[in-house]
Design an enzyme around this catalytic site. Structure first.
Site, PDB file in Angstrom:
ATOM      1  N   ASP A 140    -100.659 -28.550  -4.419  1.00  0.00           N
ATOM      2  CA  ASP A 140    -100.255 -29.695  -5.232  1.00  0.00           C
ATOM      3  C   ASP A 140     -98.791 -30.046  -4.997  1.00  0.00           C
ATOM      4  OD1 ASP A 140    -102.795 -29.733  -6.356  1.00  0.00           O
ATOM      5  OD2 ASP A 140    -102.179 -28.604  -8.136  1.00  0.00           O
ATOM      6  N   ASP A 200    -104.482 -22.450  -9.823  1.00  0.00           N
ATOM      7  CA  ASP A 200    -103.166 -22.971 -10.200  1.00  0.00           C
ATOM      8  C   ASP A 200    -102.319 -21.832 -10.752  1.00  0.00           C
ATOM      9  OD1 ASP A 200    -103.733 -25.670  -9.596  1.00  0.00           O
ATOM     10  OD2 ASP A 200    -104.849 -25.844 -11.460  1.00  0.00           O
TER      11      ASP A 200
END
Length: 76
Positions: free
Chosen positions: A54, A35
């Site tokens: 995402d 991330d």
């Protein structure tokens, strides 16, 4: 309407499936998902951590909702 769905619907599915595949590849190759976007407000509020996959899943899900609303309005 096309038998396989509208262009909007197909693009939404492509985003969702592409994001899911991206996360699955990260998990299988690295053991975790990398991330890189961490949203927060000063030190008081931490919102979320995102990666490109995402973001694609989120955008695709939103487009699926829009495509369904458009389809239901066209059918009425």
């Amino acid at each position: 309407m096309q038998p396989s769905g509208t262009l909007l619907f197909r693009a939404a599915l492509a985003l969702v499936l592409g994001g899911a595949l991206g996360n699955a590849i990260d998990r299988s190759w690295q053991g975790h998902v990398v991330d890189f976007i961490h949203l927060h407000w000063r030190e008081a509020y931490h919102f979320a951590i995102f990666n490109v996959a995402d973001c694609a899943i989120t955008a695709g899900a939103a487009l699926l909702v829009v495509a369904e609303i458009k389809r239901s309005r066209a059918a009425a």
